[in-house]
Design an enzyme around this catalytic site. Structure first.
Site, PDB file in Angstrom:
ATOM      1  N   ASN A  21     -28.717 -19.148 -12.382  1.00  0.00           N
ATOM      2  CA  ASN A  21     -30.095 -18.631 -12.366  1.00  0.00           C
ATOM      3  C   ASN A  21     -31.040 -19.819 -12.576  1.00  0.00           C
ATOM      4  OD1 ASN A  21     -32.588 -17.750 -13.569  1.00  0.00           O
ATOM      5  ND2 ASN A  21     -31.688 -15.735 -13.878  1.00  0.00           N
ATOM      6  N   LYS A  24     -33.437 -19.703 -15.715  1.00  0.00           N
ATOM      7  CA  LYS A  24     -32.731 -19.990 -16.974  1.00  0.00           C
ATOM      8  C   LYS A  24     -32.386 -21.465 -17.072  1.00  0.00           C
ATOM      9  CE  LYS A  24     -29.703 -16.059 -17.617  1.00  0.00           C
ATOM     10  NZ  LYS A  24     -28.266 -15.731 -17.645  1.00  0.00           N
ATOM     11  N   ASP A  80     -26.214 -15.267 -21.602  1.00  0.00           N
ATOM     12  CA  ASP A  80     -26.269 -13.934 -21.010  1.00  0.00           C
ATOM     13  C   ASP A  80     -27.419 -13.210 -21.675  1.00  0.00           C
ATOM     14  OD1 ASP A  80     -24.772 -12.253 -19.006  1.00  0.00           O
ATOM     15  OD2 ASP A  80     -25.034 -10.835 -20.653  1.00  0.00           O
ATOM     16  N   LYS A 186     -43.910 -19.765 -24.400  1.00  0.00           N
ATOM     17  CA  LYS A 186     -42.684 -18.943 -24.323  1.00  0.00           C
ATOM     18  C   LYS A 186     -41.528 -19.648 -25.041  1.00  0.00           C
ATOM     19  CE  LYS A 186     -39.325 -16.701 -21.328  1.00  0.00           C
ATOM     20  NZ  LYS A 186     -38.683 -16.586 -20.014  1.00  0.00           N
ATOM     21  N   ARG A 192     -34.420 -16.697 -25.999  1.00  0.00           N
ATOM     22  CA  ARG A 192     -33.548 -17.844 -25.693  1.00  0.00           C
ATOM     23  C   ARG A 192     -33.799 -18.978 -26.694  1.00  0.00           C
ATOM     24  NH1 ARG A 192     -34.571 -17.354 -20.954  1.00  0.00           N
ATOM     25  NH2 ARG A 192     -32.732 -16.108 -20.553  1.00  0.00           N
TER      26      ARG A 192
HETATM   27  P1  ITT Z   1     -26.134 -16.326 -14.720  1.00  0.00           P
HETATM   28  O1  ITT Z   1     -25.186 -15.209 -15.088  1.00  0.00           O
HETATM   29  O2  ITT Z   1     -25.611 -17.224 -13.655  1.00  0.00           O
HETATM   30  O3  ITT Z   1     -26.610 -17.084 -15.937  1.00  0.00           O
HETATM   31  P2  ITT Z   1     -27.940 -14.149 -14.107  1.00  0.00           P
HETATM   32  O4  ITT Z   1     -29.328 -14.085 -13.583  1.00  0.00           O
HETATM   33  O5  ITT Z   1     -26.910 -13.262 -13.434  1.00  0.00           O
HETATM   34  O6  ITT Z   1     -27.472 -15.670 -14.077  1.00  0.00           O
HETATM   35  P3  ITT Z   1     -27.637 -12.567 -16.494  1.00  0.00           P
HETATM   36  O7  ITT Z   1     -26.412 -11.888 -16.015  1.00  0.00           O
HETATM   37  O8  ITT Z   1     -27.666 -13.019 -17.930  1.00  0.00           O
HETATM   38  O9  ITT Z   1     -27.961 -13.853 -15.632  1.00  0.00           O
HETATM   39  O10 ITT Z   1     -28.864 -11.637 -16.204  1.00  0.00           O
HETATM   40  C1  ITT Z   1     -30.001 -11.689 -17.004  1.00  0.00           C
HETATM   41  C2  ITT Z   1     -31.195 -11.168 -16.263  1.00  0.00           C
HETATM   42  O11 ITT Z   1     -32.141 -10.742 -17.255  1.00  0.00           O
HETATM   43  C3  ITT Z   1     -31.856 -12.294 -15.495  1.00  0.00           C
HETATM   44  O12 ITT Z   1     -31.471 -12.279 -14.153  1.00  0.00           O
HETATM   45  C4  ITT Z   1     -33.337 -12.011 -15.700  1.00  0.00           C
HETATM   46  O13 ITT Z   1     -33.812 -11.222 -14.706  1.00  0.00           O
HETATM   47  C5  ITT Z   1     -33.410 -11.217 -16.992  1.00  0.00           C
HETATM   48  N1  ITT Z   1     -33.878 -12.154 -18.021  1.00  0.00           N
HETATM   49  C6  ITT Z   1     -33.134 -12.831 -18.924  1.00  0.00           C
HETATM   50  N2  ITT Z   1     -33.910 -13.669 -19.641  1.00  0.00           N
HETATM   51  C7  ITT Z   1     -35.152 -13.524 -19.174  1.00  0.00           C
HETATM   52  C8  ITT Z   1     -36.366 -14.129 -19.492  1.00  0.00           C
HETATM   53  O14 ITT Z   1     -36.460 -15.089 -20.398  1.00  0.00           O
HETATM   54  N3  ITT Z   1     -37.438 -13.745 -18.819  1.00  0.00           N
HETATM   55  C9  ITT Z   1     -37.361 -12.796 -17.867  1.00  0.00           C
HETATM   56  N4  ITT Z   1     -36.255 -12.177 -17.487  1.00  0.00           N
HETATM   57  C10 ITT Z   1     -35.135 -12.538 -18.139  1.00  0.00           C
END
Ligand code: ITT
Length: 206
Positions: A21, A24, A80, A186, A192
């Site tokens: 992502n 992230k 996650d 943020k 995070r």
């Molecule tokens: P990875 O598993 O490769 O890290 P992912 O996007 O699939 O990427 P997750 O399974 O942890 O990651 O999904 C978390 C989702 O939650 C992410 O795609 C975001 O949309 C949301 N999210 C997490 N942290 C966030 C943040 O700080 N601000 C906005 N949305 C967030």
């Protein structure tokens, strides 16, 4: 009473940020910047995206970090995370990424949150962002930390900063969404950042 086992310290010079992502990755690289650690991404190592079969944020963070550390032979840090909405009994939670579909359309995911709240006839807009961070070593050892921040949802979403659900989330005590505020703000308060400060205290601080 048993004393808690001591946390393993990170003594290396480099680690992989085990995420696919981009939002992230950017935030984690910025959080790691003061520690002089060489950071590489899962994509640079050609690591596949593991299937997220866990039923908790911590379980999924652990499987992602371990998969990367074991495959690449260097320590890996994963995250996650997700948005838990009180009026939806904690959904989308660990399924936050899946609500955006294969096109990763977070406009559609935020619209679904609003629609499902309306369908339930609730005015409760309380929500929480949660982040589980795991630092894993190639020998299979890992350390995990969880942070959260609470706030209120607003629709329509506001702002084009951050990523994911940021434009619909106003953290408690502030009046801007995460999508409107400066990234540095943020980083001071986010789920995070809160998990990260525990990681620093336990594994990085000298
Ligand atoms: P990875 O598993 O490769 O890290 P992912 O996007 O699939 O990427 P997750 O399974 O942890 O990651 O999904 C978390 C989702 O939650 C992410 O795609 C975001 O949309 C949301 N999210 C997490 N942290 C966030 C943040 O700080 N601000 C906005 N949305 C967030």
């Amino acid at each position: 009473m048993c004393a808690a086992a001591p946390r393993r310290r990170f003594t290396g010079t480099g680690l992989i940020v085990a995420t696919h992502n981009a939002g992230k990755l950017r935030e984690i690289v910025e959080l790691l910047a003061p520690y002089g650690i060489h950071v590489s991404s899962a994509a640079e190592h050609g690591l596949p995206e593991p299937e997220e079969t866990g039923t908790t944020f911590l379980a999924n963070a652990e499987l992602k970090a371990l998969a990367a550390a074991l495959a690449a032979g260097v320590p890996a840090l994963s995250d996650d995370s997700g948005l838990a909405v009180d009026g939806l009994d904690g959904a989308p939670g660990i399924y936050s990424a899946r609500w955006a579909g294969p096109a990763k359309d977070f406009g559609a995911a935020m619209a679904r949150v609003e629609r499902e709240l309306d369908e339930r006839g609730t005015t409760n807009r309380r929500a929480h962002f949660i982040s589980a961070l795991t630092l894993a070593w190639p020998d299979g050892h890992y350390e995990s930390f969880e942070g959260r921040i609470s706030g209120t949802l607003t629709f329509p979403p506001r702002g084009d900063r951050g990523f994911g659900y940021d434009p619909c989330f106003i953290p408690d005590g502030l009046n801007q969404t995460f999508g409107e505020m400066h990234e540095a703000t943020k980083h001071r308060i986010s789920h995070r950042a809160r998990a990260f400060s525990q990681l620093v205290e336990a594994c990085f601080a000298s």
